[in-house]
Design a protein around this motif. Structure first.
Motif, PDB file in Angstrom:
ATOM      1  N   ALA A 128       0.855  -1.198   0.000  1.00  0.00           N
ATOM      2  CA  ALA A 128       0.000   0.000   0.000  1.00  0.00           C
ATOM      3  C   ALA A 128       0.883   1.237   0.000  1.00  0.00           C
ATOM      4  O   ALA A 128       0.916   2.009   0.958  1.00  0.00           O
ATOM      5  N   PRO A 152      -4.294   6.394   0.368  1.00  0.00           N
ATOM      6  CA  PRO A 152      -5.653   5.944   0.026  1.00  0.00           C
ATOM      7  C   PRO A 152      -6.568   7.140  -0.213  1.00  0.00           C
ATOM      8  O   PRO A 152      -6.263   8.262   0.198  1.00  0.00           O
ATOM      9  N   GLN A 153      -7.685   6.882  -0.867  1.00  0.00           N
ATOM     10  CA  GLN A 153      -8.680   7.929  -1.101  1.00  0.00           C
ATOM     11  C   GLN A 153      -9.669   7.991   0.057  1.00  0.00           C
ATOM     12  O   GLN A 153     -10.128   6.966   0.552  1.00  0.00           O
ATOM     13  N   THR A 155     -11.955   3.205  -2.430  1.00  0.00           N
ATOM     14  CA  THR A 155     -11.672   2.714  -3.772  1.00  0.00           C
ATOM     15  C   THR A 155     -12.977   2.518  -4.536  1.00  0.00           C
ATOM     16  O   THR A 155     -14.040   2.320  -3.934  1.00  0.00           O
ATOM     17  N   SER A 178      -5.511   1.466   2.803  1.00  0.00           N
ATOM     18  CA  SER A 178      -5.838   0.706   1.597  1.00  0.00           C
ATOM     19  C   SER A 178      -6.040  -0.785   1.849  1.00  0.00           C
ATOM     20  O   SER A 178      -6.984  -1.380   1.313  1.00  0.00           O
ATOM     21  N   GLN A 221      -9.478  -1.332   3.134  1.00  0.00           N
ATOM     22  CA  GLN A 221     -10.514  -1.179   2.122  1.00  0.00           C
ATOM     23  C   GLN A 221     -10.657  -2.452   1.291  1.00  0.00           C
ATOM     24  O   GLN A 221     -11.770  -2.883   0.963  1.00  0.00           O
TER      25      GLN A 221
END
Length: 372
Positions: A54, A58-59, A63, A261, A264
């Motif tokens: 990762a 991250p968003q 994702t 991440s 997720q």
């Protein structure tokens, strides 16, 4: 209650009772906290491990795969069709969202946050953190004109009460009259026990039977901690009004609130597999079927508790006295005092203990009942 006036953490008061329970010859049976004890399913752990490369940030929005998984899960498991990825947002567990939602929505002095009479204490703490006032009320007719946020909780913690479609619709209609936000905490929705919820789906506030096609200012909050044993992962999400979700997303982007991440990726797998949820539900059902009749044999009346992770019980005396009597049996429960001012004679017992510990508690309670 202002931020500087926040109370001490209530569970610290349980220390002497925990010591009494540990002194029991058969050891403590800790039913005070609803923290899962069963293993996280292997397929979820494998997904987490496979996603450990990762290297990128991250968003905040999640994702694409996670957002689609949340949308699909709502349609499949909660009877909520028609959501898009813009209607959903992952969160770092549900507690942080509950605590920060009044602040994220811009509430402050003079605003009222309504929550259930028997309530998870973080609803009131979140209001205090934003400088707002609280009202514990289950009756929409009582909700005042300056109400800005209404919390529902179905199935309820601590009382396991389920709100019907009619109950939810009445709450939504009153929220619309007041121009208030309404958030429904639904994290125990897969755990229905008594009829009709042993066979029927527990309704979501986003169900079309409740809101039609109008999600304006309505949110549903969900957690995977209970159904998938992911409490340590901090895996949750919120869904509903696109405008409100967009506002929450913007603030969370600025604050850097995002899920790792690998987590997720694990959530995608968890949301796509119903078999492990069914297995976990049956574990809790078996434990409940042992504990509930034993509790009743010991002189307790179990109220509501038709769904969820707890038994909400009373023997008609102050909860602290009941907590002490249970501690002498080596059983640690939670006092109703922790869940508001309205249930001082109730205690909450969790189903989150091993089969062996639940069986031990049931045997002690039955023996105690036989001696009455």
């Amino acid at each position: 209650m202002a931020l500087k006036e926040l109370p001490e953490y209530p569970w610290d008061q349980m220390t002497p009772y925990a010591e009494r329970a540990r002194a029991h010859a058969g050891g403590i049976v800790d039913l005070s906290i609803g923290s899962p004890v069963d293993e996280t399913p292997a397929l979820i752990r494998a997904a987490l491990a496979e996603a450990t490369d990762a290297h990128a940030y991250p968003q905040t929005v999640g994702t694409p795969a996670l957002r689609e998984a949340i949308v699909g899960w709502f349609a499949r498991r909660r009877g909520v069709p028609g959501l898009t990825v813009d209607n959903v947002l992952p969160t770092i567990g549900s507690k942080e969202l509950v605590a920060f939602l009044p602040f994220l929505l811009g509430l402050g002095e003079g605003d009222v946050v309504v929550h259930p009479r028997a309530a998870y204490p973080t609803y009131a703490i979140g209001a205090a953190m934003a400088g707002a006032e609280t009202l514990a009320s289950d009756d929409p007719a009582e909700w005042p004109q300056n109400t800005r946020l209404i919390w529902l909780n179905s199935p309820g913690n601590p009382d396991g009460r389920v709100l019907s479609v009619d109950d939810l619709r009445a709450a939504v209609e009153r929220a619309r009259e007041l121009g208030a936000y309404l958030a429904s905490d639904e994290c125990y929705a897969e755990l229905g026990w008594d009829a009709p919820w042993d066979a029927e789906r527990i309704p979501s506030v986003l169900d079309p039977r409740v809101i039609g096609d109008d999600r304006r200012n309505i949110l549903a909050v969900y957690s995977l901690s209970k159904q998938s044993n992911l409490a340590g992962y901090r895996a949750a999400f919120v869904a509903g009004c696109r405008t409100v979700v967009g506002r929450l997303t913007t603030v969370r982007k600025h604050a850097g609130l995002m899920l790792p991440s690998p987590l997720q990726a694990a959530m995608v797998v968890a949301l796509g597999d119903d078999a492990h949820v069914a297995t976990q539900r049956e574990r809790y059902r078996a434990r409940r079927e042992l504990l509930k009749p034993a509790l009743e044999a010991a002189g307790f009346r179990v109220d509501h508790s038709e769904a969820g992770l707890y038994l909400w019980a009373t023997e008609g005396r102050d909860a602290w006295e009941s907590i002490g009597r249970l501690a002498d049996l080596g059983i640690l429960a939670g006092p109703g005092h922790f869940y508001g001012d309205h249930y001082p004679e109730h205690v909450r017992l969790s189903l989150t203990a091993t089969d062996e510990r639940i069986a031990a508690a049931a045997e002690r309670l039955r023996t105690f009942g036989d001696s009455l």
